[in-house]
Design a protein around this motif. Structure first.
Motif, PDB file in Angstrom:
ATOM      1  N   ALA A 158     -19.903  95.339 -49.363  1.00 55.71           N
ATOM      2  CA  ALA A 158     -20.909  96.126 -50.063  1.00 55.71           C
ATOM      3  C   ALA A 158     -22.300  95.763 -49.599  1.00 55.71           C
ATOM      4  O   ALA A 158     -23.191  96.601 -49.534  1.00 55.71           O
ATOM      5  N   ALA A 159     -22.504  94.516 -49.270  1.00 56.82           N
ATOM      6  CA  ALA A 159     -23.837  94.093 -48.823  1.00 56.82           C
ATOM      7  C   ALA A 159     -24.085  94.461 -47.382  1.00 56.82           C
ATOM      8  O   ALA A 159     -25.219  94.405 -46.921  1.00 56.82           O
ATOM      9  N   GLY A 160     -23.045  94.790 -46.634  1.00 55.89           N
ATOM     10  CA  GLY A 160     -23.212  95.173 -45.234  1.00 55.89           C
ATOM     11  C   GLY A 160     -23.384  94.010 -44.302  1.00 55.89           C
ATOM     12  O   GLY A 160     -23.715  94.201 -43.151  1.00 55.89           O
ATOM     13  N   THR A 161     -23.137  92.766 -44.770  1.00 58.74           N
ATOM     14  CA  THR A 161     -23.334  91.601 -43.908  1.00 58.74           C
ATOM     15  C   THR A 161     -22.073  90.761 -43.744  1.00 58.74           C
ATOM     16  O   THR A 161     -21.991  89.965 -42.828  1.00 58.74           O
ATOM     17  N   GLU A 162     -21.075  90.902 -44.636  1.00 57.38           N
ATOM     18  CA  GLU A 162     -19.853  90.112 -44.562  1.00 57.38           C
ATOM     19  C   GLU A 162     -18.667  91.011 -44.259  1.00 57.38           C
ATOM     20  O   GLU A 162     -18.587  92.126 -44.773  1.00 57.38           O
ATOM     21  N   PRO A 163     -17.710  90.558 -43.441  1.00 55.97           N
ATOM     22  CA  PRO A 163     -16.552  91.374 -43.156  1.00 55.97           C
ATOM     23  C   PRO A 163     -15.649  91.467 -44.381  1.00 55.97           C
ATOM     24  O   PRO A 163     -15.467  90.514 -45.121  1.00 55.97           O
ATOM     25  N   SER A 164     -15.066  92.639 -44.587  1.00 56.20           N
ATOM     26  CA  SER A 164     -14.157  92.837 -45.710  1.00 56.20           C
ATOM     27  C   SER A 164     -12.769  92.296 -45.399  1.00 56.20           C
ATOM     28  O   SER A 164     -11.958  92.155 -46.308  1.00 56.20           O
ATOM     29  N   VAL A 165     -12.446  92.013 -44.118  1.00 58.39           N
ATOM     30  CA  VAL A 165     -11.144  91.492 -43.718  1.00 58.39           C
ATOM     31  C   VAL A 165     -11.346  90.066 -43.210  1.00 58.39           C
ATOM     32  O   VAL A 165     -12.140  89.829 -42.315  1.00 58.39           O
ATOM     33  N   LYS A 166     -10.593  89.130 -43.786  1.00 54.37           N
ATOM     34  CA  LYS A 166     -10.649  87.744 -43.360  1.00 54.37           C
ATOM     35  C   LYS A 166      -9.225  87.242 -43.154  1.00 54.37           C
ATOM     36  O   LYS A 166      -8.435  87.174 -44.093  1.00 54.37           O
ATOM     37  N   LEU A 167      -8.893  86.890 -41.937  1.00 55.83           N
ATOM     38  CA  LEU A 167      -7.555  86.412 -41.628  1.00 55.83           C
ATOM     39  C   LEU A 167      -7.391  84.970 -42.092  1.00 55.83           C
ATOM     40  O   LEU A 167      -8.303  84.155 -41.948  1.00 55.83           O
ATOM     41  N   VAL A 168      -6.227  84.670 -42.622  1.00 58.17           N
ATOM     42  CA  VAL A 168      -5.920  83.323 -43.070  1.00 58.17           C
ATOM     43  C   VAL A 168      -4.641  82.854 -42.371  1.00 58.17           C
ATOM     44  O   VAL A 168      -3.805  83.657 -41.960  1.00 58.17           O
ATOM     45  N   ALA A 169      -4.528  81.541 -42.231  1.00 63.56           N
ATOM     46  CA  ALA A 169      -3.352  80.950 -41.600  1.00 63.56           C
ATOM     47  C   ALA A 169      -2.415  80.430 -42.691  1.00 63.56           C
ATOM     48  O   ALA A 169      -2.816  79.621 -43.536  1.00 63.56           O
ATOM     49  N   THR A 170      -1.188  80.911 -42.660  1.00 59.71           N
ATOM     50  CA  THR A 170      -0.165  80.493 -43.610  1.00 59.71           C
ATOM     51  C   THR A 170       0.874  79.646 -42.880  1.00 59.71           C
ATOM     52  O   THR A 170       1.370  80.044 -41.821  1.00 59.71           O
ATOM     53  N   THR A 171       1.179  78.488 -43.411  1.00 58.45           N
ATOM     54  CA  THR A 171       2.136  77.593 -42.769  1.00 58.45           C
ATOM     55  C   THR A 171       3.481  77.658 -43.488  1.00 58.45           C
ATOM     56  O   THR A 171       3.542  77.720 -44.721  1.00 58.45           O
ATOM     57  N   VAL A 172       4.541  77.642 -42.695  1.00 57.95           N
ATOM     58  CA  VAL A 172       5.908  77.632 -43.206  1.00 57.95           C
ATOM     59  C   VAL A 172       6.641  76.482 -42.527  1.00 57.95           C
ATOM     60  O   VAL A 172       6.754  76.453 -41.298  1.00 57.95           O
ATOM     61  N   ASP A 173       7.123  75.530 -43.318  1.00 58.43           N
ATOM     62  CA  ASP A 173       7.847  74.384 -42.774  1.00 58.43           C
ATOM     63  C   ASP A 173       9.324  74.759 -42.653  1.00 58.43           C
ATOM     64  O   ASP A 173      10.069  74.770 -43.640  1.00 58.43           O
ATOM     65  N   VAL A 174       9.743  75.073 -41.438  1.00 52.26           N
ATOM     66  CA  VAL A 174      11.110  75.527 -41.211  1.00 52.26           C
ATOM     67  C   VAL A 174      12.103  74.387 -41.415  1.00 52.26           C
ATOM     68  O   VAL A 174      13.165  74.560 -42.018  1.00 52.26           O
ATOM     69  N   VAL A 175      11.787  73.201 -40.901  1.00 57.29           N
ATOM     70  CA  VAL A 175      12.655  72.025 -41.058  1.00 57.29           C
ATOM     71  C   VAL A 175      11.776  70.894 -41.590  1.00 57.29           C
ATOM     72  O   VAL A 175      11.188  70.131 -40.811  1.00 57.29           O
ATOM     73  N   PRO A 176      11.677  70.753 -42.896  1.00 63.16           N
ATOM     74  CA  PRO A 176      10.821  69.698 -43.458  1.00 63.16           C
ATOM     75  C   PRO A 176      11.506  68.340 -43.441  1.00 63.16           C
ATOM     76  O   PRO A 176      12.726  68.227 -43.304  1.00 63.16           O
ATOM     77  N   VAL A 177      10.703  67.296 -43.579  1.00 59.60           N
ATOM     78  CA  VAL A 177      11.249  65.946 -43.703  1.00 59.60           C
ATOM     79  C   VAL A 177      11.734  65.756 -45.135  1.00 59.60           C
ATOM     80  O   VAL A 177      11.541  66.609 -46.006  1.00 59.60           O
ATOM     81  N   ALA A 178      12.368  64.629 -45.382  1.00 60.51           N
ATOM     82  CA  ALA A 178      12.862  64.338 -46.724  1.00 60.51           C
ATOM     83  C   ALA A 178      11.700  64.267 -47.708  1.00 60.51           C
ATOM     84  O   ALA A 178      10.609  63.786 -47.376  1.00 60.51           O
ATOM     85  N   ALA A 179      11.941  64.765 -48.914  1.00 64.96           N
ATOM     86  CA  ALA A 179      10.881  64.760 -49.932  1.00 64.96           C
ATOM     87  C   ALA A 179      10.430  63.346 -50.266  1.00 64.96           C
ATOM     88  O   ALA A 179       9.267  63.133 -50.614  1.00 64.96           O
ATOM     89  N   ALA A 180      11.340  62.376 -50.141  1.00 68.78           N
ATOM     90  CA  ALA A 180      10.980  60.992 -50.434  1.00 68.78           C
ATOM     91  C   ALA A 180      10.175  60.347 -49.319  1.00 68.78           C
ATOM     92  O   ALA A 180       9.610  59.268 -49.512  1.00 68.78           O
TER      93      ALA A 180
END
Length: 408
Positions: A158-180
């Protein structure tokens, strides 16, 4: 003068790889072959030359399968809505953190590019509006409506100075270590004690006086390593919960790792004597353990030493333990072959080392035969008197010498 040099080299062997940790040809996947993926590959290649070895996959399912098969450490899935970082903390917490940071950098850079494109579109729309107003080609209301539509298409707020789209990085742990053990600290900390314990077992078995026959030494090595590996597993999993999968296979790999180190140490000591203990420690601890990559990853170590570490039991054992515990044994064939090879070499030296080191039988008899030295025999009488030493005593001495001539 030798001791300070040895200490300096030992510190250098551990400190130098740790001080040069950086990604070097780390296998990483890229999902998709679109323009965004190609731009990401080109940007990472320019920003971090030689850091990654990229593999292309058609979709996230294929990339996840490659991660579980240990083909890559992780993957980047890039789309117009954001970046998904597929990682495997169980493969290496250090590499997983690097991939997370790179994903955030890619998202920030993509957001900057969107903002730059939006700003350029806004300037172009403003210039077009000014030109139309100057030419009087459109009414003010229509010109305002076109400018607002162009701003919306360019992604401006609305202000004409900031982009309306902002990409974010989402991480997915396919093989995690033990919770302990979320940081993998227990796993990486176990490598050094394993190496030390293996050398201690090999030294004890070789120098024990009660184990005269080679096959007894080998059998004792097997039993000691199996029992020690069980104790290590009970501590690492039963008490600390750091090895949660494939229990029997994990115990077997721990035992094989211990046996490969202890058999090698026992064989070297068998061939070289007490000096073999120092040589075994230098090889396994200051080379094998320092270059194992257990606390980071082989691909993060300086070039050359990464391969050296994987060809020695500490490095191969740590990698095989990861492959077995978290990845079902995938990509562990080479590491298993290394451990088996060192085990065979050590057992061969233990079994047949005494043949290599034994002195000629005649030479030993010349120095150990009791009848060869006059000081062990009573003086012979000058006349033809009989010797006070019975014949059966001489026969007993010869039999005793023959019994102790070999290794047993």
């Amino acid at each position: 003068m030798a001791l300070p040099i040895v200490i300096t080299l030992a510190v250098l062997a551990f400190a130098w790889p740790a001080g040069r940790i950086a990604p070097r040809d780390v296998p990483v996947g890229i999902v998709g072959t679109g323009a965004a993926s190609q731009q990401a590959v080109e940007g990472l290649t320019r920003a971090k030359p030689g850091a990654f070895d990229f593999h292309l996959y058609p979709d996230q399912r294929a990339a996840r399968s490659a991660i579980r098969n240990r083909d890559v450490y992780g993957a980047f899935a890039i789309s117009g809505h954001g970046i998904t970082v597929l990682k495997a903390t169980a493969a290496s917490p250090s590499v997983a953190q690097i991939l997370t940071d790179v994903g955030q950098q890619l998202a920030a850079k993509a957001t900057q590019q969107i903002a730059a494109q939006a700003k350029a579109a806004q300037l172009k729309a403003a210039e077009l509006k000014a030109a139309e107003q100057k030419a009087g080609a459109h009414s003010p209301a229509k010109t305002h409506k076109q400018g607002a539509a162009q701003q919306k298409a360019a992604g401006q707020g609305a202000a004409g100075t900031e982009p309306s789209v902002k990409l974010v990085a989402t991480t997915v742990d396919v093989v995690p270590v033990a919770a302990a053990d979320p940081r993998g600290a227990v796993f990486s900390s176990a490598v050094f004690p394993l190496t030390i314990c293996g050398i201690m077992i090999g030294a004890f078995v070789t120098m024990a006086r009660g184990l005269a026959r080679p096959r007894h030494r080998v059998l004792t090595l097997l039993v000691a390593c199996a029992v020690a590996a069980l104790g290590i597993y009970l501590v690492a999993q039963g008490f600390l919960g750091a090895l949660p999968h494939h229990h029997v296979a994990t115990w077997a790999i721990l035992a094989l790792d211990l046996f490969s180190i202890s058999a090698t140490a026992a064989g070297v000591i068998r061939l070289l004597g007490p000096a073999g203990l120092g040589l075994s420690a230098a090889l396994m601890v200051f080379v094998g353990n320092a270059f194992s990559g257990a606390t980071s990853a082989p691909e993060l170590l300086p070039k050359g030493v990464d391969h050296v570490g994987q060809w020695l039991p500490p490095g191969a054992g740590a990698s095989l333990l990861r492959d077995t515990t978290y990845f079902g044994g995938n990509a562990g064939e080479g590491h298993l072959a290394v451990l088996v090879l060192w085990s065979v070499i050590g057992v061969t030296a233990v079994m047949f080392g005494h043949w290599v080191m034994r002195e000629p039988r005649g030479a030993r008899g010349a120095t150990t035969d009791p009848t060869a030295s006059g000081e062990l025999l009573p003086a012979l009488p000058e006349s033809g008197a009989a010797s006070p030493v019975p014949r059966h005593a001489h026969a007993h001495a010869h039999a005793h010498a023959r019994r102790h001539d070999g290794d047993g």
